[in-house]
Design an enzyme around this catalytic site. Structure first.
Site, PDB file in Angstrom:
ATOM      1  N   GLU A 193       3.559   4.508 -11.573  1.00 26.70           N
ATOM      2  CA  GLU A 193       2.620   5.816 -11.613  1.00 26.70           C
ATOM      3  C   GLU A 193       2.247   6.039 -10.608  1.00 26.70           C
ATOM      4  OE1 GLU A 193      -0.705   5.105 -14.310  1.00 26.70           O
ATOM      5  OE2 GLU A 193      -1.391   7.037 -14.150  1.00 26.70           O
ATOM      6  N   LYS A 235       5.537   8.552 -13.753  1.00 28.15           N
ATOM      7  CA  LYS A 235       3.962   8.987 -14.359  1.00 28.15           C
ATOM      8  C   LYS A 235       3.505   9.662 -13.231  1.00 28.15           C
ATOM      9  CE  LYS A 235       0.154   7.880 -16.801  1.00 28.15           C
ATOM     10  NZ  LYS A 235      -0.467   8.081 -18.052  1.00 28.15           N
TER      11      LYS A 235
HETATM   12  C1  5MM Z   1      -5.598   4.551 -19.391  1.00 34.57           C
HETATM   13  O1  5MM Z   1      -5.867   4.371 -18.393  1.00 34.57           O
HETATM   14  C2  5MM Z   1      -5.403   3.412 -17.501  1.00 34.57           C
HETATM   15  C3  5MM Z   1      -5.656   2.618 -17.408  1.00 34.57           C
HETATM   16  O2  5MM Z   1      -6.881   3.034 -16.080  1.00 34.57           O
HETATM   17  P1  5MM Z   1      -7.520   1.675 -15.257  1.00 34.57           P
HETATM   18  O3  5MM Z   1      -6.773   0.548 -15.102  1.00 34.57           O
HETATM   19  O4  5MM Z   1      -8.498   2.212 -14.354  1.00 34.57           O
HETATM   20  O5  5MM Z   1      -8.595   1.466 -16.936  1.00 34.57           O
HETATM   21  C4  5MM Z   1      -5.059   4.878 -16.323  1.00 34.57           C
HETATM   22  O6  5MM Z   1      -3.682   4.728 -15.872  1.00 34.57           O
HETATM   23  C5  5MM Z   1      -3.922   5.932 -17.658  1.00 34.57           C
HETATM   24  O7  5MM Z   1      -3.192   5.467 -17.842  1.00 34.57           O
HETATM   25  C6  5MM Z   1      -3.778   7.503 -16.333  1.00 34.57           C
HETATM   26  O8  5MM Z   1      -4.309   7.444 -15.746  1.00 34.57           O
HETATM   27  C7  5MM Z   1      -3.417   7.893 -17.281  1.00 34.57           C
HETATM   28  O9  5MM Z   1      -4.478   9.094 -18.024  1.00 34.57           O
HETATM   29  P2  5MM Z   1      -5.091  10.088 -17.802  1.00 34.57           P
HETATM   30  O10 5MM Z   1      -6.788   9.594 -18.123  1.00 34.57           O
HETATM   31  O11 5MM Z   1      -5.731  10.294 -16.959  1.00 34.57           O
HETATM   32  O12 5MM Z   1      -4.874  10.821 -18.400  1.00 34.57           O
END
Ligand code: 5MM
Length: 364
Positions: A193, A235
């Site tokens: 990602e 991703k």
């Molecule tokens: C769910 O959030 C994931 C973990 O993020 P942090 O380390 O900042 O807490 C993040 O990687 C998430 O899987 C992706 O950004 C996708 O989440 P969104 O909300 O952007 O769909």
């Protein structure tokens, strides 16, 4: 302690890493009409989200919330896999079943976020690098024994004002490639990602150019390290205008820019690309997913791996209260269903309007 063997397929996953296991996980994660639930918010992120709804972020409240999501009736019809935070991988459902075992029984593949968050990338203007490679090999073994079948590592890059720098692209690409290689060696499918943030006033064109450079850098590093592209999932974000850009691109332009960018940078050997929502609203993310999936003529499976765009309404409706659990589950199921339809190009915003009157509401 986490049980070392969970059920028959978990015990197989806990044995020697097998290519067949990884192929099976890739196919399951990319099953038609389904997508991945990102429920791997780190502690600072879940604290921030809970605070918006005045929910105290205790370990038990986080367990209650996550298990509420996972036990939504027949969630596995639209959710192929769930990305967990390490704390959740070790938690149990209300009846004592370990979370990974429960997910597998419901037809969902358990995965785990393995990076350890972001650090400043020294010398660069607000850029960041992801940490977590130290001790990762040992942790991967433990995660696999605990039932995880895939892993996720998130890098973050900024666009606009000359960013991202080549140095930051390279640093993050190398980290992603090491993570991906080690995950495959441990028998776990890596979800790679590199997130290009929506923050800023950059144009759609700047986002497209930046995302293309980032993805090319990632695939160059993956090739250098000899990562098997058929056993990973990318991703990434949709190509969109920056959040504060005055000229917000239409859905059609987003579709075209996203597919052009992917076509120029993602090898055909990659079996699937899953989109993060990145701060788009729930409806906006679903609508754009639908447009992109309808127009896709590329070789990869496209679907969603949303966090906020799957959970926002559900979390708000739950609000930390037992009496709202069923309504919160209904909100998640609806969102998951609409996103599943979007992956098949069968979603319409009319569906949202038709449900307006009967949408779940929160009891105070
Ligand atoms: C769910 O959030 C994931 C973990 O993020 P942090 O380390 O900042 O807490 C993040 O990687 C998430 O899987 C992706 O950004 C996708 O989440 P969104 O909300 O952007 O769909």
């Amino acid at each position: 302690m986490i049980p070392s063997s969970i059920n028959s397929s978990d015990s197989r996953a806990a044995g020697a890493p097998s290519i067949a296991d990884m192929q099976e996980a890739v196919s399951a994660l990319l099953a038609n009409g389904k997508g991945i639930l990102a429920a791997d918010e780190s502690l600072p992120s879940i604290d921030r989200l809970f605070a918006l709804h005045h929910i105290e972020s205790t370990e038990e409240n986080r367990r209650m919330y996550r298990t509420l999501l996972f036990s939504s009736p027949e969630l596995g019809r639209r959710i192929s896999g769930v990305i967990l935070f390490e704390e959740t991988l070790r938690q149990r459902m209300n009846d004592g079943t370990p979370v990974p075992m429960y997910l597998r029984r419901c037809g969902m593949v358990p995965g785990i976020k393995v990076d350890r968050g972001l650090l400043p990338f020294t010398g660069m203007d607000g850029e960041q690098r992801t940490e977590g490679l130290g001790g990762l090999l040992e942790r991967l073994e433990e995660y696999r024994r605990s039932g995880a079948r895939f892993t996720k590592w998130r890098s973050v890059l900024r666009v606009g004002n000359g960013l991202p720098s080549d140095a930051c692209i390279r640093e993050n690409a190398v980290g992603l490639a090491s993570f991906a290689l080690w995950s495959q060696e441990a028998g776990l499918v890596p979800l790679v990602e590199p997130e290009v943030l929506m923050d800023g006033d950059h144009s759609l064109e700047e986002c497209e150019a930046g995302t293309t450079r980032v993805l090319k850098g990632v695939f160059a590093a993956l090739a250098e390290r000899g990562v098997n592209l058929q056993r990973l999932i990318l991703k990434t974000g949709m190509v969109v205008s920056g959040r504060t850009c005055l000229n917000q691109a239409s859905d059609l332009l987003v579709t075209e820019a996203t597919l052009r960018c992917l076509g120029r940078s993602v090898p055909a050997a990659v079996p699937g690309i899953v989109f993060l929502s990145g701060g788009q609203g729930e409806v906006e993310a679903t609508r754009r997913l639908d447009g992109i999936c309808r127009a896709n003529t590329g070789p990869w499976k496209l679907t969603f791996s949303f966090g906020r765009a799957l959970q926002s309404t559900a979390m708000r409706v739950w609000g930390g209260r037992q009496e709202n659990i069923a309504a919160a589950q209904q909100a998640l199921l609806l969102r998951a269903d609409w996103n599943g339809l979007a992956t098949e190009g069968r979603y319409s915003t009319l569906m949202e309007r038709e449900r307006l009157g009967s949408l779940p509401s929160r009891k105070h």
